[in-house]
Structure formats: structure tokens, C-alpha cells
Design an enzyme around this catalytic site. Structure first.
Site, mmCIF file in Angstrom:
data_model
loop_
_atom_site.group_PDB
_atom_site.id
_atom_site.type_symbol
_atom_site.label_atom_id
_atom_site.label_comp_id
_atom_site.label_asym_id
_atom_site.label_seq_id
_atom_site.Cartn_x
_atom_site.Cartn_y
_atom_site.Cartn_z
ATOM 1 N N HIS A 314 -16.319 50.443 22.350
ATOM 2 C CA HIS A 314 -17.187 51.601 22.106
ATOM 3 C C HIS A 314 -17.339 51.960 20.636
ATOM 4 O O HIS A 314 -17.912 53.003 20.322
ATOM 5 C CB HIS A 314 -16.644 52.838 22.828
ATOM 6 C CG HIS A 314 -16.694 52.754 24.310
ATOM 7 N ND1 HIS A 314 -17.748 53.223 25.060
ATOM 8 C CD2 HIS A 314 -15.815 52.237 25.194
ATOM 9 C CE1 HIS A 314 -17.509 53.020 26.343
ATOM 10 N NE2 HIS A 314 -16.333 52.420 26.448
ATOM 11 N N LYS A 494 -22.601 67.038 19.037
ATOM 12 C CA LYS A 494 -21.760 65.843 19.174
ATOM 13 C C LYS A 494 -20.481 66.100 18.387
ATOM 14 O O LYS A 494 -20.405 67.074 17.636
ATOM 15 C CB LYS A 494 -22.479 64.605 18.623
ATOM 16 C CG LYS A 494 -23.182 64.835 17.267
ATOM 17 C CD LYS A 494 -24.002 63.630 16.836
ATOM 18 C CE LYS A 494 -25.375 63.538 17.433
ATOM 19 N NZ LYS A 494 -25.519 62.462 18.393
ATOM 20 N N ARG A 495 -19.457 65.225 18.550
ATOM 21 C CA ARG A 495 -18.259 65.391 17.753
ATOM 22 C C ARG A 495 -18.611 65.433 16.264
ATOM 23 O O ARG A 495 -19.571 64.809 15.828
ATOM 24 C CB ARG A 495 -17.252 64.266 18.029
ATOM 25 C CG ARG A 495 -16.459 64.455 19.301
ATOM 26 C CD ARG A 495 -15.685 65.778 19.328
ATOM 27 N NE ARG A 495 -14.647 65.796 18.327
ATOM 28 C CZ ARG A 495 -13.420 65.355 18.494
ATOM 29 N NH1 ARG A 495 -13.041 64.882 19.673
ATOM 30 N NH2 ARG A 495 -12.540 65.388 17.524
ATOM 31 N N LYS A 500 -21.734 60.594 11.702
ATOM 32 C CA LYS A 500 -22.820 61.221 12.468
ATOM 33 C C LYS A 500 -23.699 62.094 11.565
ATOM 34 O O LYS A 500 -24.778 62.500 11.931
ATOM 35 C CB LYS A 500 -22.251 62.045 13.620
ATOM 36 C CG LYS A 500 -21.507 61.184 14.659
ATOM 37 C CD LYS A 500 -20.933 62.041 15.765
ATOM 38 C CE LYS A 500 -20.058 61.269 16.749
ATOM 39 N NZ LYS A 500 -20.814 60.489 17.743
ATOM 40 N N THR A 601 -25.234 58.868 23.775
ATOM 41 C CA THR A 601 -25.743 59.111 25.123
ATOM 42 C C THR A 601 -26.445 60.468 25.180
ATOM 43 O O THR A 601 -27.324 60.675 26.005
ATOM 44 C CB THR A 601 -24.598 59.075 26.162
ATOM 45 O OG1 THR A 601 -23.485 59.816 25.640
ATOM 46 C CG2 THR A 601 -24.174 57.652 26.451
ATOM 47 N N LYS A 605 -30.055 61.990 27.118
ATOM 48 C CA LYS A 605 -30.195 63.239 27.875
ATOM 49 C C LYS A 605 -31.325 64.087 27.295
ATOM 50 O O LYS A 605 -32.145 64.656 28.022
ATOM 51 C CB LYS A 605 -28.871 64.025 27.842
ATOM 52 C CG LYS A 605 -27.723 63.292 28.511
ATOM 53 C CD LYS A 605 -26.357 63.909 28.160
ATOM 54 C CE LYS A 605 -25.235 62.932 28.518
ATOM 55 N NZ LYS A 605 -23.944 63.299 27.895
HETATM 56 C C1 26V Z 1 -12.338 57.323 17.637
HETATM 57 C C2 26V Z 1 -11.599 57.726 16.552
HETATM 58 C C3 26V Z 1 -10.157 57.893 16.703
HETATM 59 C C4 26V Z 1 -9.391 58.137 15.470
HETATM 60 C C5 26V Z 1 -10.092 58.423 14.218
HETATM 61 C C6 26V Z 1 -11.551 58.398 14.156
HETATM 62 C C7 26V Z 1 -12.257 57.975 15.343
HETATM 63 C C8 26V Z 1 -13.615 57.817 15.288
HETATM 64 C C9 26V Z 1 -14.325 57.430 16.375
HETATM 65 C C10 26V Z 1 -13.695 57.181 17.554
HETATM 66 C C11 26V Z 1 -14.543 56.772 18.668
HETATM 67 C C12 26V Z 1 -13.843 56.236 19.858
HETATM 68 C C13 26V Z 1 -14.746 55.573 20.785
HETATM 69 C C14 26V Z 1 -15.930 56.402 21.183
HETATM 70 O O1 26V Z 1 -15.824 57.535 21.591
HETATM 71 N N1 26V Z 1 -17.095 55.802 21.141
HETATM 72 C C15 26V Z 1 -18.341 56.383 21.590
HETATM 73 O O2 26V Z 1 -18.610 55.848 22.881
HETATM 74 C C16 26V Z 1 -19.822 56.332 23.426
HETATM 75 C C17 26V Z 1 -19.936 55.779 24.827
HETATM 76 O O3 26V Z 1 -20.062 54.390 24.781
HETATM 77 C C18 26V Z 1 -20.986 55.924 22.548
HETATM 78 O O4 26V Z 1 -22.182 56.441 23.096
HETATM 79 C C19 26V Z 1 -20.792 56.446 21.130
HETATM 80 O O5 26V Z 1 -21.818 55.972 20.296
HETATM 81 C C20 26V Z 1 -19.434 56.010 20.610
HETATM 82 O O6 26V Z 1 -19.157 56.624 19.358
#
Ligand code: 26V
Length: 754
Positions: A314, A494-495, A500, A601, A605
Site C-alpha cells: 500500500h 485525509k491523514r 499529501k 480512495t 467517494k
Molecule cells: C505509514 C506510515 C507509518 C510510519 C511513518 C509514516 C507512514 C506513512 C505512510 C504510511 C502508510 C501505510 C500504508 C497506507 O495506509 N497506505 C494507503 O493505503 C490506501 C489503501 O490502499 C491507499 O489508498 C493510500 O494511497 C495509501 O497511502
């Protein structure tokens, strides 16, 4: 089924009252009981193979409306409540929202469970029951503070199962207690389960904030989702959580195989395991270990595991690709160490390339590498993302395992994200294309026949306006802020993350502010809405929240600007907020730095609810653009190829862009006397310094194009019928982004469940 009788019976028994005399809370518990009875009476879907969707997050949102719809009783319930002087929306207010996810990844898992059940496929979720969720965000005096978000009640959606497993930690055995949430399928007669594992004696909520004893594994393991990983105890707890989840999940799989009378030597014919990002990756060595205990040889065990497990990636952000020091695993689950070393030895024997090592030279375990070597499928979540995985991040693997790599563009369930959250638009769709779109989203396409229909176009605008009024009401009620419903609703939810680029959106706000101060008014008033949580230890993200809040205060206090431009930072953005925001949005901000957002996603929506996208050619935006055509989306910014080149050649220098006359005043405004009078100097200066001197996610690279494109959208908005046509084209082409389509593809290409 006579809903009125059933419900009356329940409230009579529970409260010795008639429906008319109940309050919303009593009605909520009565409906909860009824829904649970109906769901648990349903059998599981049948199939030759069963899916276990392992995920550290399931951001399910409130469940009442969704489940009533799936059970086919929503309209009856609405009517019964209305006739007894109540409203379903008031009852829904009582329901607490579980915050069991960070954002897109967790919400995707929830949409997937909905679609798996709706397609009548046998598939359960496996995850953890975090008592205080992610955290509850408070915005006090311009800053985010974090509080526990307790969502569990005496009576709720969790069903006790009586099933427990022993998880063998290095420090001793700990019991995993299994709770279930029923997942009834829409338009089916079946229901799946979401299994959430919990400790036996969970700790009480911390007294202050979200600090707790991260070493008290026995009680705190399931307290919070992703405890702060800025310190070692937090990171270690995360490994404890992950092993707890996968060990209990793997034991559940073997238990169910036994119950079905299947020899574990044939596991992979009967079981598919989807590993949602790398958080559940330890299921590979754990299931191997359990199969060895059952008498399989290493070769036999690995054959079964490697033909059962499939991995979804992801993100390509380096900091998010999990790597755990072997010393952590040694502490948490020492019995896995020899197995992981054996997996690594075998992989290295065939592929000595160090880029593909499971264990690197520093004795660190690369979770994704283990998934790719010992899984039969690796998928990305949008076409562009999968291409980037193949070409850059995972290139060495794609070269030797081309057959494992595949794309599954994400999707969302329109049962929640249209039928439940936007009933007015749902009714218009029923009129135009028939009711079947609920289970066959390709029907949305029929809306194209109304492209020249003045009445339908006016209806679309009217519905949007009504949804905006409803959002105004909610914002006023929850935050005391009054928003002008006649203004353009421009939304980024979003986060909070630098990639972003909420900071780029804020720089546009500054630009508008300065223009208005200079007497240059926008064609229409604009309301810019943000909703975002920042990770507790992510300092720069917190600076960006602070900037947004300062801008909002500055404008509120300025009678010259206020009628033309408003900024609202919503507190504690979550699924329920999204359900109010998305139907009311007109311009959807999807402005990540190209190549960084795997899919997105929210973009889907918004599109289905008639917002027009303002976005970069990133993630699924690329596919949205293909579906709607250039006239119905506003795209801008550098291409992903260019961005990847800039990183590789180290040739992006933010200070070159900063010096441009259109940019410098905007960036410098962050530390202007007006802003310093409102905000905290150290925070604003740190952000200013970062954007000027580093800007790792290249906000300044795209800023001028972004401003011009956003201005064009604001201008085009004035032609109401042409805008309504853009809305219509977006809705009509959103069918592809249904998670029913995504899940049908997973089943056809990966799971083969029936
Ligand atoms: C995780 C972390 C963890 C530690 C520090 C920074 C950081 C930055 C990003 C993430 C993302 C983890 C994976 C995630 O949530 N991916 C999201 O997955 C969605 C569903 O597939 C996708 O639509 C998003 O674009 C993607 O960011």
C-alpha cells in the site's frame, strides 16, 4: 418480516415501553439487538476455499445503517421509527464510532469486507480489538492533543465467541480472546465475520492523554492502534501486537480446517490468506511453525504456506516499509527466529542479490521481502502504483517473479458511500438508472443519457445544495462555526502527511487572502475545509495543523476577508465526518506529490457523490482522469516520472522555487507579523524554514500550476449548468471504482474462492 412487531417486542421486553415512549438511546439498543439477531442467524457463504483477510486495521465506521441495509430492513425500520415519532438519524447519533484504523488502508479493509459479503464469498477478517482506537483528536488553542477514544460499550457490535488461543511470547504464554463482528452481505442470505483478538484482562484507559505503560504487554497489548513508535518500547509493542494477531489468526485457520475435516497437508487448496500491508507478515513463519508442529516437513509446510499467502503493498514511502531488527523478534517470538533464518537461507540460495534479502547484513528482517518470496501474489493498489513497484521499488523481485505481480485498483462500497450517506442522490440515481446500481455499479453509466437533461442537471445542483446545508448545520452544531452555504465547498480530508501536501493547500489560502486584502476578489466566496489527524510524534505534520488553524483565526477576525474566504479545520476527522463531508463537497483536493499516493480512495467517494477532482496525476487519480476525460477533472503538477527523476538525481532545490516572485511572498507570510501575532513563533518558523530550505515533498514545485488550475476551477464553477455536467460525468463514471469490482478481481485472479 414484520419489523414493527419485532421491534415493539424487543422494547417491550427490554424497557416495558411502547416504541413511542422510547428515547433514541433505547431505540438504538433495541435496533442493535434486532440487527445482531438477524445477522447471527445467517450462515456463512459456501465455497471450496475460504479467505482470511489479515489486517492490523479495520476502519468499519458506525454499523447500524449499513447493517440494516445489508439485511434488507432499512426502509421498514425508517418507516416504523417515523410512525412512532422518531428518526433513524437521531438514533444513529447514539452509536459510538470505533476508530480501528489510521486512514485509507483500514477503511479499504472495511469496504472489502462489505464487498466480500455482498458477493457471497466465504471470507473473514482477522485483526485486533484496540480499546481506545487510534486516538481522539482535540484541537485546543491551535494545537492537536490526543485523547483515548473509547468506543466499546457493555452492549455493542462485538459478539463473544468463547474461542481463545494461547500465544507463545518469549516472556510466556498469553491468552488471545476472540470477539466477532458479523458482516451480513447486501442482497445475500449469508454473513461473514470480522474476528478481533483481544487480551484477557485489558488495561483501563490512561488517566492523562494517551501515555500508558508500553511494557505491560499482558494488559496493554490491545489498548491503542499503533502506539507511538518514536521510542523503542512503542516499536516493540507493535511487534507484540503483530505476532499476537497472526498467531491467533493462524491457530484459527488450523482449527477451522480441523472442523472441516481437512488435512493441513492440503491447506492451500482450502485457504487463502491476504496479507494487508506488512503488519501481518509474520503469519508466514508462524503458520510454517504450526504446520511443522503438526508433523509436516519444512518443504511440505513451506509449499502450503507459499500457496496460501498473498501480499498487498500500500505504499512506496521508504519510512513506511517495515523492517524489524531480529533482536525484536527474538524477544517477542524467539521460536520464529530459526524459521525466518531458514526462509532467508533458502531465498538467498536461489537469489543471492542483496536487494532481495529477507535478513540484511545488520540482522534486520525486511517484512515485504519475506512476503514476496513466500507468497504467490504481490499486488499494488492502482495501475500507476503497481507500475512504480515493478519499475523501481520492487524491481529486482518483479524481474525474477513476474508472474506474482498484479494490479488491483482500489474501490469503495457505494452502499455506504452513496446509498447510506447520500440518500437524495441515491434516489435520483434510482429514478435515472434503476435500483440495481447497489449491487452492479456499472449501471451508473446509464446516467450519461441525462447529460443534456436540464431537469436532471438542476436536480444534481439542488441535491448538492441541500447536502451543503446539512453540512453547515453539523459544523455549526459540532464546532460552533457558521459557514456560508452559497460559497464553494473545497475539501481536503485525509491523514496529515507532507506528501499529501496540505501545506500546499494552505499556501493557496494565503494567496487568496493576500489577493482579497489587495482588493482583488474571487469570482465566488470559497470555504476551504480540512480534516486530518497527525501521528502523535510527527512534528512537521503538527506544524501544518497549526498553520491551518492560524490562517483560520486570522481570517475569522478580518471582516474584509471573511465574506470571501473561510478556513475550517474540523476536530477529530473520522468516518462519520466523512459521511457528512463527501456528499456536500464540490471540489475534491487530491494533491499528493505524484508517485507518492499509492491509490487514494477518498478521491473515488467524492467523485461518486458529484464532486469534481482537483488533483495531480498520482495513484488512482490517473484512472479517474481516464474515466471522466480531461474536461471533467482539473489536473496539474509534475508527472510521477519527473518526480522520480528529481529524487534520483537529487536535483530538486526548493530555494530555487522559493525565490520566484509568485511564491516568496506566500511562503514568507507564514512568518509575517500578523501570523506571529496569532500563532506560536517556533512552530511557524520551523515550518517556514522547512518549506524554504528542504520541502522534501516538493510543494513549491507544483505550487504555481496548482494556483492557476484551482483558480480556473473556481471560475468554471460560475457556469452552473456546465459544472452540473461535470458532476454528472463524474458520477456516471464512478462505477469502475466500486469495491465489488475490485473484490471480483481479487477473487478471479488471486483467491479462487468458488
Ligand atoms: C505509514 C506510515 C507509518 C510510519 C511513518 C509514516 C507512514 C506513512 C505512510 C504510511 C502508510 C501505510 C500504508 C497506507 O495506509 N497506505 C494507503 O493505503 C490506501 C489503501 O490502499 C491507499 O489508498 C493510500 O494511497 C495509501 O497511502
Amino acid at each position: 418480516m414484520d419489523i414493527k412487531n419485532k421491534l415493539s417486542g424487543i422494547v417491550k421486553q427490554r424497557y416495558a415501553k411502547t416504541l413511542e415512549r422510547c428515547d433514541s438511546r433505547e431505540l438504538y439498543y433495541a435496533l442493535l439487538q434486532m440487527t445482531q439477531e438477524l445477522s447471527t442467524a445467517r450462515p456463512a457463504p459456501q465455497g471450496s476455499r475460504k479467505l482470511y483477510y489479515f489486517s492490523a486495521e479495520f476502519l468499519v465506521g458506525k454499523l447500524l445503517s449499513n447493517n440494516l441495509l445489508a439485511l434488507g430492513v432499512y426502509q421498514d425500520v425508517e418507516q416504523v421509527l417515523r410512525e412512532s415519532g422518531h428518526s433513524l438519524s437521531a438514533v444513529e447519533e447514539v452509536e459510538p464510532e470505533p476508530s480501528l484504523g489510521n486512514g485509507g488502508l483500514g477503511r479499504l479493509a472495511a469496504c472489502f469486507l462489505d464487498s466480500i459479503a455482498a458477493l457471497d464469498l466465504p471470507g473473514d477478517g482477522v485483526g485486533l480489538n484496540y480499546h481506545y482506537g487510534l486516538f481522539h483528536q482535540c484541537l485546543k488553542e491551535g494545537y492537536q492533543t490526543e485523547m483515548p477514544d473509547p468506543w466499546m460499550e457493555e452492549e455493542g457490535w462485538l459478539i463473544p465467541t468463547g474461542v481463545t488461543f494461547e500465544v507463545p511470547f518469549g516472556s510466556g504464554v498469553q491468552k488471545a480472546v476472540m470477539w466477532d463482528i458479523a458482516v451480513p452481505g447486501a442482497n445475500t442470505a449469508s454473513a461473514n465475520r470480522l474476528h478481533l483478538f483481544d487480551v484477557e484482562k485489558p488495561a483501563a484507559a490512561p488517566e492523562q492523554g494517551i501515555d500508558f505503560d508500553k511494557t505491560d504487554i499482558a494488559h496493554c497489548l490491545t489498548s491503542f492502534l499503533y502506539p507511538d513508535d518514536s521510542d523503542e518500547a512503542g516499536r516493540l509493542l507493535r511487534v507484540y501486537q503483530q505476532y499476537f494477531m497472526v498467531s491467533a489468526g493462524a491457530q484459527l485457520i488450523l482449527k477451522e480446517l480441523d472442523e472441516r475435516g481437512v488435512d493441513p497437508r492440503h491447506l492451500c487448496e482450502h485457504v487463502a490468506i491476504q496479507i494487508n500491508d506488512t503488519h501481518p507478515s509474520m503469519v508466514i513463519p508462524e503458520l510454517t511453525r504450526l504446520l511443522l508442529e503438526r508433523g509436516l516437513s519444512m518443504n511440505e509446510a513451506l509449499h502450503q504456506v507459499a500457496h496460501a499467502c498473498a501480499y498487498t503493498n500500500h505504499t512506496i514511502l521508504a519510512e513506511a516499509l517495515e523492517k524489524w531488527p531480529m533482536s525484536f523478534i527474538q524477544k517477542v517470538a524467539p521460536q520464529l527466529v530459526p524459521i525466518i533464518r531458514e526462509l532467508d537461507r533458502r531465498a538467498k540460495q536461489v537469489f543471492p542479490d542483496p536487494r532481495m534479502a529477507i535478513i540484511d547484513n545488520n540482522d534486520v528482517v525486511h517484512m515485504a521481502h519475506m512476503d514476496i518470496h513466500y507468497g504467490y501474489s504481490v499486488n499494488g493498489v492502482a495501475t500507476l502504483h503497481t507500475d512504480i513497484l515493478r519499475k523501481t521499488e520492487l524491481r529486482a523481485f518483479a524481474d525474477v517473479y513476474p508472474e506474482k505481480f498484479n494490479n488491483k485498483t482500489n474501490g469503495v462500497t457505494y452502499r455506504r458511500w452513496l446509498e447510506v450517506c447520500n440518500p437524495k442522490l441515491a434516489a435520483l440515481l434510482d429514478q435515472c438508472v434503476g435500483k440495481q446500481w447497489r449491487t452492479d455499479a456499472s449501471r451508473f453509466n446509464g446516467l450519461m443519457n441525462y447529460w443534456g437533461d436540464g431537469q436532471v442537471l438542476r436536480d444534481l445542483l439542488d441535491i448538492k445544495f441541500e447536502n451543503k446545508l446539512e453540512l453547515c448545520r453539523v459544523i455549526k452544531e459540532r464546532q460552533g462555526v457558521e459557514v456560508d452555504p452559497e460559497s464553494i465547498f473545497d475539501i481536503q480530508i485525509k491523514r496529515l502527511h507532507e506528501y499529501k501536501r496540505q501545506q500546499m493547500n494552505a499556501l493557496y489560502v494565503i494567496r487568496k487572502y493576500l489577493e482579497i486584502k489587495g482588493g482583488h476578489l474571487p469570482p465566488r466566496p470559497i470555504t476551504v475545509i480540512f480534516g486530518a489527524k497527525a501521528a502523535p510524534a510527527y512534528v512537521m505534520a503538527k506544524h501544518i495543523i497549526h498553520l491551518i488553524i492560524c490562517l483560520s483565526k486570522l481570517i475569522e477576525a478580518d471582516p474584509q476577508v471573511r465574506p470571501w474566504l473561510r478556513v475550517v479545520m474540523l476536530e477529530n476527522y473520522n468516518v462519520s465526518w466523512a459521511e457528512k463531508l463527501i456528499p456536500a463537497c464540490e471540489l475534491s483536493e487530491q494533491i499528493s506529490l505524484a508517485s507518492k499516493e499509492a491509490s487514494g480512495t477518498g478521491n473515488m467517494k467524492f467523485m461518486a457523490n458529484g464532486a469534481v477532482t482537483l488533483g495531480t496525476m498520482d495513484g488512482a487519480n490517473v484512472e479517474i482522469a481516464q474515466h471522466v476525460g480531461a474536461h471533467n477533472i482539473y489536473t496539474f503538477g509534475a508527472s510521477s516520472d519527473h518526480v522520480i527523476h528529481l529524487y534520483a538525481s537529487h536535483s530538486y532545490h526548493s530555494w530555487h522555487f522559493y525565490e520566484r516572485p509568485a511564491i516568496k511572498p506566500l511562503v514568507d507570510f507564514i512568518v509575517s507579523p500578523q501570523m506571529l501575532a496569532i500563532g506560536q513563533e517556533s512552530s511557524l518558523r520551523a515550518l517556514h524554514e522547512d518549506i524554504r530550505g528542504k520541502d522534501w515533498f516538493m510543494a513549491l514545485l507544483d505550487l504555481e500550476d496548482y494556483i492557476a488550475t484551482r483558480d480556473q476551477a473556481m471560475l468554471d464553477y460560475g457556469n452552473r449548468s456546465a459544472w452540473a455536467q461535470k458532476m454528472l460525468v463524474n458520477i456516471a463514471n464512478s462505477g469502475f471504482f466500486s469495491s465489488d469490482r475490485t473484490i471480483a478481481e481479487y477473487n478471479q485472479d488471486i483467491w479462487h474462492l468458488k
